[in-house]
Design a protein around this motif. Structure first.
Motif, PDB file in Angstrom:
ATOM      1  N   VAL A 182       1.005  -1.091  -0.160  1.00 39.82           N
ATOM      2  CA  VAL A 182       0.121  -0.047   0.158  1.00 39.82           C
ATOM      3  C   VAL A 182       0.914   1.023   0.031  1.00 39.82           C
ATOM      4  N   LEU A 183       1.805   1.218   0.754  1.00 41.16           N
ATOM      5  CA  LEU A 183       2.906   2.400   0.734  1.00 41.16           C
ATOM      6  C   LEU A 183       3.532   2.504  -0.815  1.00 41.16           C
ATOM      7  N   ALA A 184       3.908   1.472  -1.055  1.00 36.71           N
ATOM      8  CA  ALA A 184       4.575   1.459  -2.801  1.00 36.71           C
ATOM      9  C   ALA A 184       3.328   2.063  -3.469  1.00 36.71           C
ATOM     10  N   ALA A 185       2.375   1.711  -3.596  1.00 36.93           N
ATOM     11  CA  ALA A 185       1.049   2.221  -4.458  1.00 36.93           C
ATOM     12  C   ALA A 185       0.937   3.533  -4.312  1.00 36.93           C
ATOM     13  N   LEU A 186       0.994   3.989  -3.107  1.00 35.63           N
ATOM     14  CA  LEU A 186       0.508   5.574  -2.810  1.00 35.63           C
ATOM     15  C   LEU A 186       1.638   6.389  -3.049  1.00 35.63           C
ATOM     16  N   VAL A 187       2.888   5.902  -2.897  1.00 33.36           N
ATOM     17  CA  VAL A 187       4.272   6.779  -3.598  1.00 33.36           C
ATOM     18  C   VAL A 187       3.949   6.840  -5.057  1.00 33.36           C
ATOM     19  N   THR A 188       3.661   5.774  -5.579  1.00 30.26           N
ATOM     20  CA  THR A 188       3.658   5.840  -7.290  1.00 30.26           C
ATOM     21  C   THR A 188       2.439   6.753  -7.705  1.00 30.26           C
ATOM     22  N   PRO A 224     -16.193  16.120  -5.352  1.00 27.85           N
ATOM     23  CA  PRO A 224     -16.683  14.983  -5.309  1.00 27.85           C
ATOM     24  C   PRO A 224     -16.309  13.739  -6.335  1.00 27.85           C
ATOM     25  N   VAL A 225     -15.905  14.550  -7.613  1.00 28.80           N
ATOM     26  CA  VAL A 225     -15.436  13.568  -8.597  1.00 28.80           C
ATOM     27  C   VAL A 225     -13.762  13.308  -8.479  1.00 28.80           C
ATOM     28  N   ALA A 226     -13.045  14.273  -7.761  1.00 28.38           N
ATOM     29  CA  ALA A 226     -11.730  14.039  -7.259  1.00 28.38           C
ATOM     30  C   ALA A 226     -11.698  12.980  -6.258  1.00 28.38           C
ATOM     31  N   VAL A 227     -12.410  13.060  -5.432  1.00 21.01           N
ATOM     32  CA  VAL A 227     -12.439  12.093  -4.131  1.00 21.01           C
ATOM     33  C   VAL A 227     -12.584  10.783  -4.784  1.00 21.01           C
ATOM     34  N   LEU A 228     -13.631  10.527  -5.420  1.00 21.09           N
ATOM     35  CA  LEU A 228     -13.851   9.153  -6.028  1.00 21.09           C
ATOM     36  C   LEU A 228     -12.665   8.706  -6.986  1.00 21.09           C
ATOM     37  N   SER A 229     -12.065   9.795  -7.664  1.00 19.75           N
ATOM     38  CA  SER A 229     -11.107   9.332  -8.686  1.00 19.75           C
ATOM     39  C   SER A 229      -9.889   8.910  -7.682  1.00 19.75           C
ATOM     40  N   ALA A 230      -9.555   9.521  -6.716  1.00 18.78           N
ATOM     41  CA  ALA A 230      -8.312   9.456  -5.937  1.00 18.78           C
ATOM     42  C   ALA A 230      -8.471   7.964  -5.487  1.00 18.78           C
ATOM     43  N   LEU A 231      -9.835   7.723  -4.886  1.00 18.52           N
ATOM     44  CA  LEU A 231     -10.073   6.130  -4.150  1.00 18.52           C
ATOM     45  C   LEU A 231      -9.957   5.175  -5.154  1.00 18.52           C
ATOM     46  N   GLY A 232     -10.540   5.414  -6.493  1.00 22.68           N
ATOM     47  CA  GLY A 232     -10.424   4.580  -7.482  1.00 22.68           C
ATOM     48  C   GLY A 232      -8.876   4.265  -7.775  1.00 22.68           C
ATOM     49  N   SER A 233      -8.234   5.242  -8.158  1.00 23.08           N
ATOM     50  CA  SER A 233      -6.882   5.460  -8.538  1.00 23.08           C
ATOM     51  C   SER A 233      -5.886   4.672  -7.346  1.00 23.08           C
ATOM     52  N   ALA A 234      -6.160   5.085  -6.307  1.00 20.77           N
ATOM     53  CA  ALA A 234      -5.387   4.167  -5.028  1.00 20.77           C
ATOM     54  C   ALA A 234      -5.620   2.654  -5.165  1.00 20.77           C
ATOM     55  N   CYS A 235      -6.692   2.514  -5.485  1.00 21.52           N
ATOM     56  CA  CYS A 235      -7.136   0.898  -5.541  1.00 21.52           C
ATOM     57  C   CYS A 235      -6.343   0.305  -6.946  1.00 21.52           C
ATOM     58  N   TRP A 236      -6.349   0.985  -7.929  1.00 30.32           N
ATOM     59  CA  TRP A 236      -5.929   0.569  -9.186  1.00 30.32           C
ATOM     60  C   TRP A 236      -4.350   0.312  -8.690  1.00 30.32           C
ATOM     61  N   PHE A 237      -3.729   1.178  -8.346  1.00 30.46           N
ATOM     62  CA  PHE A 237      -2.459   1.109  -8.300  1.00 30.46           C
ATOM     63  C   PHE A 237      -2.014  -0.084  -7.325  1.00 30.46           C
TER      64      PHE A 237
END
Length: 294
Positions: A182-188, A224-237
């Motif tokens: 999770v740390l590697a994903a969030l750094v990326t 709200p779009v950015a929050v959902l996008s950030a949550l989705g991107s974190a999960c993708w990474f």
């Protein structure tokens, strides 16, 4: 874990798509795309700071290979989004959307040829079957002219760049010597969103003066779009860090199943034989893929 976070990413992406309709007409195509980066970067950095504080783990070293992959992945994602928007706004929406979903197939080929990752015949067939379900859900009729036209070309180009972005982001995460995925994903993710903010922001300053101001003026709809996008991107990474990109993108096709269900339940759109068949095929392909990766 990769299954859970990929399904979460697909769900967040589906909800974000519905929420993003509020930005339609307020911003240009690139302006709407810029929202996810300019507002997403601070959220990604905040998430990274929280994980570092809670885990007690230091930030991993970020070698040159990491930054090369981040920059190339970020550029590929921007190009993929632009190609998709060209496909669905200048030609056939259905064809562009369907062919952009060849990203899982193209990611598998890219991974095998350039990154030494192979999915095997079983995985390839499951990915191909999933695309068949996507096409059935998306294409109401098979129009050869549209498939061979600009919509088809831009759709395939979008899938091509999305495939590359997935592989580059996975390569970047794996380049970090961190015991916490999770740390590697969030750094990326943090590095990617900050880089993309600079790249697309520079483009807007040069080609669309005043658009950045409009992005900030529409913050109530954009956040709200950015929050959902950030949550989705974190999960993708995180999913890219844990599993092969081709498998992640193939499982991510569940987004279309979520979209069909949301359209049926919330928008009261028709759910007929074609929608049911496509949903069943995608679900079956996902089950087969999960069986193969156990």
């Amino acid at each position: 874990m990769w299954i859970i976070v990929t399904l979460a990413a697909a769900f967040f992406q589906c909800v974000r798509t519905f929420q993003q309709r509020g930005l339609k007409g307020r911003l240009s195509t690139n302006g709407a795309n810029f929202v996810r980066y300019i507002y997403g970067a601070p959220l990604a950095l905040a998430g990274l700071a929280a994980v570092v504080a809670v885990s007690g783990q230091p930030l991993p070293a970020m070698p040159g290979d990491f930054w090369v992959s981040v920059i190339l992945g970020g550029l590929a994602q921007i190009l993929a989004t632009s190609a998709l928007l060209l496909a669905i706004t200048r030609d056939s929406f259905a064809v562009g959307t369907a062919l952009s979903k060849t990203e899982a197939l193209q990611a598998a080929v890219i991974a095998a040829l350039f990154f030494g990752e192979h999915v095997g015949w079983g995985g390839a067939l499951a990915i191909l079957a999933g695309f068949g379900g996507v096409a059935l859900l998306t294409l109401k009729s098979l129009n050869l002219r549209d498939l061979l036209g600009r919509g088809g070309a831009y759709g395939l180009l979008s899938g091509f760049f999305f495939g590359w972005s997935a592989m580059f982001f996975r390569d970047a995460s794996l380049a970090l010597a961190s015991p916490l995925p999770v740390l590697a994903a969030l750094v990326t993710l943090s590095a990617a969103t900050c880089t993309q903010t600079l790249m697309l922001g520079g483009w807007l300053l040069l080609r669309e003066p005043g658009m950045i101001s409009k992005v900030f003026q529409t913050w109530r709809a954009a956040v709200p779009v950015a929050v959902l996008s950030a949550l989705g991107s974190a999960c993708w990474f995180l999913a890219f860090t844990l599993q092969k990109a081709a498998y992640v993108r193939a499982l991510g096709q569940a987004e279309l199943v979520f979209t069909v269900l949301a359209s049926t339940l919330l928008l009261r759109e028709k759910f007929g034989f074609r929608e049911a068949s496509g949903t069943i095929i995608i679900t079956g392909a996902i089950i087969a893929l999960l069986t193969l990766t156990r």
